[in-house]
Design a protein around this motif. Structure first.
Motif, PDB file in Angstrom:
ATOM      1  N   MET A  99       0.946  -1.285   0.117  1.00 15.10           N
ATOM      2  CA  MET A  99      -0.044  -0.155   0.153  1.00 15.10           C
ATOM      3  C   MET A  99       0.924   1.249  -0.087  1.00 15.10           C
ATOM      4  N   VAL A 100       2.024   1.359   0.786  1.00 13.15           N
ATOM      5  CA  VAL A 100       2.986   2.256   0.715  1.00 13.15           C
ATOM      6  C   VAL A 100       3.480   2.598  -0.575  1.00 13.15           C
ATOM      7  N   TRP A 101       3.904   1.458  -1.309  1.00 13.20           N
ATOM      8  CA  TRP A 101       4.332   1.455  -2.712  1.00 13.20           C
ATOM      9  C   TRP A 101       3.484   1.890  -3.762  1.00 13.20           C
ATOM     10  N   ASN A 102       1.942   1.494  -3.386  1.00  9.88           N
ATOM     11  CA  ASN A 102       0.832   1.953  -4.396  1.00  9.88           C
ATOM     12  C   ASN A 102       0.737   3.460  -4.079  1.00  9.88           C
ATOM     13  N   ALA A 103       0.755   4.139  -2.836  1.00 11.67           N
ATOM     14  CA  ALA A 103       0.346   5.267  -2.641  1.00 11.67           C
ATOM     15  C   ALA A 103       1.830   6.200  -3.301  1.00 11.67           C
ATOM     16  N   ASP A 104       2.930   5.547  -3.237  1.00 12.72           N
ATOM     17  CA  ASP A 104       4.072   6.355  -3.876  1.00 12.72           C
ATOM     18  C   ASP A 104       3.978   6.626  -5.269  1.00 12.72           C
ATOM     19  N   ILE A 105       3.172   5.502  -6.016  1.00 14.76           N
ATOM     20  CA  ILE A 105       3.373   5.632  -7.398  1.00 14.76           C
ATOM     21  C   ILE A 105       2.392   6.458  -7.536  1.00 14.76           C
ATOM     22  N   MET A 106       1.051   6.547  -6.853  1.00 13.37           N
ATOM     23  CA  MET A 106      -0.119   7.448  -7.321  1.00 13.37           C
ATOM     24  C   MET A 106       0.299   8.831  -7.025  1.00 13.37           C
ATOM     25  N   LEU A 107       1.070   9.205  -5.980  1.00 16.34           N
ATOM     26  CA  LEU A 107       1.809  10.427  -5.636  1.00 16.34           C
ATOM     27  C   LEU A 107       2.754  11.136  -6.463  1.00 16.34           C
ATOM     28  N   GLU A 108       3.430   9.957  -7.135  1.00 22.20           N
ATOM     29  CA  GLU A 108       4.542  10.112  -7.987  1.00 22.20           C
ATOM     30  C   GLU A 108       5.706  10.735  -7.304  1.00 22.20           C
ATOM     31  N   ALA A 109       5.900  10.285  -6.013  1.00 20.10           N
ATOM     32  CA  ALA A 109       7.017  10.716  -5.205  1.00 20.10           C
ATOM     33  C   ALA A 109       8.361  10.011  -5.548  1.00 20.10           C
TER      34      ALA A 109
END
Length: 98
Positions: A33-43
């Motif tokens: 989930m952390v990885w997926n959020a990182d992709i969505m936020l493009e961080a």
């Protein structure tokens, strides 16, 4: 006893192990989930660091299939057990009334 009933008797004795498998799969979802959020936020802090890491974290979605099947089997097993108990109670009740 046929093979189907033998399997379910064995499985009903192993339900705790099944729940542990489900818990492990759910805990594995946290880094995903952390990885997926990182992709969505493009961080780019966790995601897109290394392709192999991305492959493993993306692949966690596939391991959920085991969890889904396991939950279905647990529900079926518990429903089967409840049905068997109701049937036994009904038989005892009918036997006592005779």
């Amino acid at each position: 006893m046929n093979a189907w009933n033998k399997f379910w008797n064995w499985y009903e004795n192993k339900i705790l192990g099944s729940i542990i498998v489900i818990a492990v799969i759910q805990f594995i979802q946290v880094p995903h989930m952390v990885w997926n959020a990182d992709i969505m936020l493009e961080a780019g802090i966790v995601s897109r660091v290394h392709p192999i890491l991305d492959w493993f974290l993306y692949g966690v979605d596939l391991i959920e299939i085991i969890s889904i099947i396991n939950v279905g089997m647990i529900m079926f097993s518990l429903l089967k057990k409840r049905h068997r108990q109701k049937k036994e109670i009904s038989i005892r009740h009918n036997h006592q009334n005779q």
